[in-house]
Write a protein that holds these residues in place. Structure first.
Motif, mmCIF file in Angstrom:
data_model
loop_
_atom_site.group_PDB
_atom_site.id
_atom_site.type_symbol
_atom_site.label_atom_id
_atom_site.label_comp_id
_atom_site.label_asym_id
_atom_site.label_seq_id
_atom_site.Cartn_x
_atom_site.Cartn_y
_atom_site.Cartn_z
ATOM 1 N N SER A 1 16.049 36.308 13.449
ATOM 2 C CA SER A 1 17.418 35.782 12.697
ATOM 3 C C SER A 1 17.913 34.507 13.561
ATOM 4 C CB SER A 1 18.220 37.095 12.975
ATOM 5 O OG SER A 1 18.188 37.479 14.373
ATOM 6 N N GLN A 2 17.517 34.447 14.960
ATOM 7 C CA GLN A 2 17.850 33.278 15.593
ATOM 8 C C GLN A 2 17.590 32.007 15.019
ATOM 9 O OE1 GLN A 2 16.576 35.943 16.866
ATOM 10 N NE2 GLN A 2 15.258 35.359 18.609
ATOM 11 N N GLU B 1 25.992 34.244 10.924
ATOM 12 C CA GLU B 1 25.184 34.525 11.978
ATOM 13 C C GLU B 1 24.748 36.118 12.189
ATOM 14 O OE1 GLU B 1 24.476 32.686 14.899
ATOM 15 O OE2 GLU B 1 25.104 31.033 13.856
ATOM 16 N N LEU B 2 23.596 36.151 12.400
ATOM 17 C CA LEU B 2 23.254 37.529 12.260
ATOM 18 C C LEU B 2 22.648 38.037 13.883
ATOM 19 C CD1 LEU B 2 20.561 37.505 9.457
ATOM 20 C CD2 LEU B 2 23.149 38.361 9.390
ATOM 21 N N GLU B 3 22.809 39.328 14.126
ATOM 22 C CA GLU B 3 22.277 39.732 15.440
ATOM 23 C C GLU B 3 20.899 39.293 15.927
ATOM 24 O OE1 GLU B 3 20.752 44.152 15.633
ATOM 25 O OE2 GLU B 3 22.286 44.249 14.065
ATOM 26 N N PRO B 4 20.678 38.964 17.206
ATOM 27 C CA PRO B 4 19.445 38.425 17.359
ATOM 28 C C PRO B 4 18.108 39.490 17.229
ATOM 29 C CG PRO B 4 20.560 38.734 19.352
ATOM 30 C CD PRO B 4 21.287 38.996 18.034
ATOM 31 N N ASP B 5 17.135 38.840 16.937
ATOM 32 C CA ASP B 5 15.786 39.499 17.017
ATOM 33 C C ASP B 5 15.445 40.316 15.703
ATOM 34 O OD1 ASP B 5 14.688 38.463 19.421
ATOM 35 O OD2 ASP B 5 15.769 39.799 20.636
ATOM 36 N N LEU B 6 16.155 40.221 14.581
ATOM 37 C CA LEU B 6 15.871 40.702 13.338
ATOM 38 C C LEU B 6 14.776 39.940 12.678
ATOM 39 C CD1 LEU B 6 19.678 41.218 11.819
ATOM 40 C CD2 LEU B 6 18.140 43.109 12.728
ATOM 41 N N ASP C 1 14.683 40.216 4.047
ATOM 42 C CA ASP C 1 14.492 41.059 5.009
ATOM 43 C C ASP C 1 13.250 41.710 4.811
ATOM 44 O OD1 ASP C 1 15.364 42.817 3.113
ATOM 45 O OD2 ASP C 1 16.833 44.084 4.380
#
Length: 90
Positions: free
Chosen positions: A36-37, A48-53, A70
């Protein structure tokens, strides 16, 4: 004099970067696993998404981003809708 390969015929000069990118243009898309980053580098308009998805990006033959999902299955369905053949990048 051009040297010939017994199996393949005359040798050809390597493809330029533009020629290589044009192979499959409009017909082939690449599936690239991303985190995701990394999303905003490919899709600047994405939130912006939470990291490490773990996500999957569908890229055109020239590397241009098409869509992100996803799951591989959702990406494959999107590729089929756009009549694209997918290959994986590692």
């Amino acid at each position: 004099m051009e040297r010939e390969n017994a199996v393949a015929g005359p040798r050809r000069a390597p493809l330029s970067a533009d020629e290589f990118a044009a192979i499959g243009d409009g017909h082939i898309a690449y599936v690239k696993p991303i985190l995701s980053q990394e999303l905003n580098a490919l899709f600047p308009q994405a939130p912006e998404l939470e990291p490490d998805l773990e996500l999957f990006a569908l890229l055109g033959a020239d590397g241009s981003p098409i869509v992100v999902a996803d799951t591989r299955e959702a990406l494959a369905e999107s590729a089929r809708e756009h009549e694209l053949v997918t290959v994986s990048l590692h």
